[in-house]
Design a protein around this motif. Structure first.
Motif, short mmCIF file in Angstrom:
data_model
loop_
_atom_site.label_atom_id
_atom_site.label_comp_id
_atom_site.label_asym_id
_atom_site.label_seq_id
_atom_site.Cartn_x
_atom_site.Cartn_y
_atom_site.Cartn_z
N GLU A 46 -2.75 -4.35 1.52
CA GLU A 46 -2.82 -5.64 2.22
C GLU A 46 -2.77 -5.44 3.73
O GLU A 46 -3.44 -6.16 4.48
N ASP A 47 -2.02 -4.45 4.17
CA ASP A 47 -1.95 -4.15 5.61
C ASP A 47 -3.30 -3.64 6.12
O ASP A 47 -3.74 -4.02 7.21
N ALA A 48 -3.97 -2.82 5.32
CA ALA A 48 -5.30 -2.31 5.71
C ALA A 48 -6.31 -3.45 5.79
O ALA A 48 -7.15 -3.49 6.71
N ALA A 49 -6.25 -4.38 4.84
CA ALA A 49 -7.17 -5.51 4.86
C ALA A 49 -6.90 -6.42 6.05
O ALA A 49 -7.83 -6.95 6.68
N GLU A 50 -5.62 -6.61 6.37
CA GLU A 50 -5.26 -7.44 7.53
C GLU A 50 -5.74 -6.79 8.82
O GLU A 50 -6.23 -7.48 9.73
N LEU A 51 -5.63 -5.49 8.91
CA LEU A 51 -6.16 -4.74 10.06
C LEU A 51 -7.65 -5.03 10.24
O LEU A 51 -8.12 -5.32 11.35
N SER A 52 -8.41 -4.97 9.15
CA SER A 52 -9.85 -5.21 9.22
C SER A 52 -10.14 -6.62 9.69
O SER A 52 -11.01 -6.84 10.54
N SER A 53 -9.42 -7.60 9.13
CA SER A 53 -9.70 -8.99 9.48
C SER A 53 -9.33 -9.30 10.93
O SER A 53 -9.96 -10.14 11.57
N GLN A 54 -8.33 -8.61 11.45
CA GLN A 54 -7.90 -8.87 12.83
C GLN A 54 -8.76 -8.15 13.86
O GLN A 54 -9.01 -8.69 14.94
N CYS A 55 -9.22 -6.93 13.53
CA CYS A 55 -9.79 -6.08 14.58
C CYS A 55 -11.30 -5.86 14.54
O CYS A 55 -11.88 -5.45 15.54
N CYS A 56 -11.95 -6.09 13.39
CA CYS A 56 -13.37 -5.76 13.32
C CYS A 56 -14.23 -6.60 14.26
O CYS A 56 -15.25 -6.14 14.76
N LEU A 105 -3.31 3.02 14.15
CA LEU A 105 -2.21 3.97 14.32
C LEU A 105 -0.93 3.44 13.65
O LEU A 105 -0.19 4.20 13.01
N GLU A 106 -0.70 2.14 13.77
CA GLU A 106 0.46 1.54 13.12
C GLU A 106 0.34 1.64 11.60
O GLU A 106 1.31 1.96 10.91
N HIS A 107 -0.87 1.39 11.11
CA HIS A 107 -1.08 1.47 9.66
C HIS A 107 -0.92 2.89 9.15
O HIS A 107 -0.30 3.11 8.09
N THR A 108 -1.44 3.86 9.88
CA THR A 108 -1.31 5.26 9.47
C THR A 108 0.16 5.68 9.41
O THR A 108 0.58 6.40 8.49
N ASN A 114 -4.83 12.25 11.48
CA ASN A 114 -4.07 12.09 10.24
C ASN A 114 -4.72 11.05 9.33
O ASN A 114 -4.85 11.25 8.12
N HIS A 115 -5.13 9.94 9.93
CA HIS A 115 -5.78 8.89 9.14
C HIS A 115 -7.09 9.39 8.54
O HIS A 115 -7.39 9.13 7.36
N PHE A 116 -7.86 10.10 9.33
CA PHE A 116 -9.14 10.62 8.86
C PHE A 116 -8.92 11.60 7.71
O PHE A 116 -9.68 11.64 6.74
N CYS A 117 -7.86 12.39 7.80
CA CYS A 117 -7.50 13.34 6.75
C CYS A 117 -7.20 12.61 5.45
O CYS A 117 -7.67 12.99 4.37
N ILE A 118 -6.41 11.53 5.54
CA ILE A 118 -6.08 10.74 4.35
C ILE A 118 -7.32 10.09 3.76
O ILE A 118 -7.53 10.08 2.55
N LEU A 119 -8.18 9.57 4.63
CA LEU A 119 -9.40 8.91 4.19
C LEU A 119 -10.31 9.87 3.43
O LEU A 119 -10.94 9.49 2.44
N THR A 173 4.81 7.20 6.31
CA THR A 173 6.23 6.97 6.02
C THR A 173 6.45 6.72 4.54
O THR A 173 7.40 7.22 3.93
N ALA A 174 5.55 5.95 3.94
CA ALA A 174 5.72 5.56 2.54
C ALA A 174 5.35 6.67 1.56
O ALA A 174 5.97 6.78 0.49
N LEU A 175 4.39 7.52 1.89
CA LEU A 175 3.83 8.42 0.88
C LEU A 175 4.00 9.91 1.14
O LEU A 175 3.88 10.70 0.20
N SER A 176 4.25 10.32 2.37
CA SER A 176 4.30 11.77 2.64
C SER A 176 5.48 12.44 1.94
O SER A 176 5.42 13.63 1.62
#
Length: 468
Positions: free
Chosen positions: A257-267, A280-283, A309-314, A288-291
């Motif tokens: 939901e945070d990723a979707a909110e990022l898209s709706s706010q910033c695209c 960066l905040e989302h990453t 880091n985000h690109f690595c996860i993606l 924090t949650a998964l590592s």
């Protein structure tokens, strides 16, 4: 230059300003034109139009840019008639509707041209080409860049702005501006340097973050454009559980939901740092949650650059399929209840967890089918009878297809390409014993094309939807 972003979109889309009055539009355009100067205004116009009409040719974009810049230059001059801008934009709308229009072609133009006056302008302003399935810009070698730059610096800059902006048309405009500006600065600096190779190496390292941000935000916003907020939430949710099957629905839904909110706010945001800041905040939230729960996430989150880091996860491949019992299927009452959408999403989430090889494009089709099923049955007189009849067909047709997609992509990820193709040919020959060599080869190429395009993380939803 950055202060004029919102204004430039006003000039190109113009809807809000036109509703507020012709004088308002002219005054805003002219104020920003004077602040920017002709060349910066022209640069922004190339970027925004190349982005908007991403299938337009270089020549078509050039015609449009010259007209828009000429209009601002003429009508913002001291002593220009108050009606100059409105008259000029009306003339542009008429020219757009001509049979020999030099501007980018769009399927909706003919419909817009049935209107008159302001309605026609607003309709034309709202047109936009769909995003390209894949970025097409290929950066030339350093030597080729400098040869083209020295030959004609202005032509080089214009063509680069067009090619790059149309290729990454879904990246937010502020991101494109920053990326193109730093690239052109790198070329102009390094091509006159006494040590070009060393200069390019240094500058490319400095541009690494903005390059990754452009690539990543274009991918994020392409998904958002194709899917919308709810479907992006689902897509991100299933992509995460396929990478970390040990995580629960409750663990991952807030991140999706945070990723979707990022898209709706910033695209579509004109804020200078919206995409970079929110990403960066989302990453940080994901790390924090998964590592602490998965070594692969921990490895991706070790870097000092959050964008890397985000690109690595993606880019992380799906995890091996876990050994789990069959998922709980929601009852008809649950599917048609107040929380029906959540029950359906949870079930699809569990399917994706058990079959991590199922690609995003197939899961997206499954999501659409689920939505249509609930919409079609829950409004009938007997929802249970409707759902029961559909459920039998789904179990008979859909689940075998999901298993095949899971196996195909699983093998594609696990095997070297030639070995993958060899085994696929053998399995197709067994499954289709009556197929001739030509037909078998056609089937093979179809499967290989699908796997190489759609089994990869972050694959294009537009390209893969047709292949499914």
């Amino acid at each position: 230059m950055r202060a004029a972003l919102a204004l430039l979109l006003l000039l190109l889309a113009a809807a809000d300003a036109m509703h507020r009055g012709k004088a308002y539009l002219r005054e805003k355009v002219c104020k920003e034109y004077r602040i920017l100067g002709k060349e910066n205004f022209r640069t922004l116009t190339i970027i925004a139009n190349s982005r908007k009409y991403s299938n337009g040719t270089f020549e078509e974009i050039g015609h449009l840019v010259r007209e828009l810049v000429s209009l601002a230059e003429k009508c913002c001059a001291d002593g220009a008639e108050p009606s100059c801008y409105d008259d000029g934009s009306t003339a542009l709308a008429i020219k757009s509707c001509g049979a020999d229009s030099p501007f980018p072609a769009h399927p909706g133009t003919a419909e817009c041209c049935t209107h008159q006056g302001l309605e026609r302008k607003l309709c034309l302003a709202a047109l936009r080409h769909p995003p390209q399935a894949l970025p097409r810009y290929l950066q030339p070698s350093d030597k080729e860049l400098c040869q083209a730059f020295r030959q004609d610096p202005q032509e080089f800059a214009d063509r680069f702005l067009y090619e790059y902006s149309s290729s990454y048309s879904q990246a937010p405009l502020p991101v494109l501006m920053d990326s193109t500006r730093t690239f052109l600065s790198m070329v102009s600096t390094c091509c006159i340097s006494s040590a070009p190779s060393h200069c390019f190496l240094r500058e490319k390292l400095e541009r690494k973050t903005i390059s990754l941000l452009t690539l990543t935000s274009n991918r994020i916003c392409s998904h958002f454009s194709a899917y919308g907020k709810d479907k992006v939430t689902f897509s991100y949710l299933t992509s995460l559980v396929q990478k970390i099957p040990s995580a629960s629905f409750e663990d991952l839904l807030p991140l999706a939901e945070d990723a979707a909110e990022l898209s709706s706010q910033c695209c579509d945001s004109m804020a200078e740092d919206c995409m970079q800041k929110k990403l960066l905040e989302h990453t940080t939230k994901v790390c924090t949650a998964l590592s602490g729960r998965d070594q692969r996430f921990a490895d991706c989150c070790k870097g000092k650059n959050p964008m890397e880091n985000h690109f690595c996860i993606l880019a992380m491949l799906p995890a091996p399929a876990p050994q789990l019992p069959e998922p709980y299927e929601p009852t008809n009452k649950e599917l048609c209840g107040k929380e029906g959408a959540r029950h359906a999403t949870r079930f699809l989430f569990e399917l994706a967890r058990r079959r991590p090889g199922i690609p995003d494009a197939v899961l997206a089709k499954l999501y659409d089918s689920s939505e249509k099923l609930r919409a079609g049955c829950c409004s009938t007189k007997d929802p249970s009878a409707c759902l029961d009849s559909k459920r039998k067909r789904i179990e008979a047709e859909l689940f075998p297809f999901l298993e095949k997609a899971h196996q195909l992509c699983g093998q594609y990820h696990q095997l070297p390409f030639l070995e993958f193709k060899k085994r696929l040919r053998e399995s197709l020959a067994q499954a289709e014993p009556e197929a001739g060599p030509a037909q078998l080869e056609q089937l093979l190429e179809q499967r290989v094309s699908f796997a190489s395009t759609c089994c990869l993380p972050g694959s294009s939803p537009l390209l893969c939807a047709a292949k499914v």
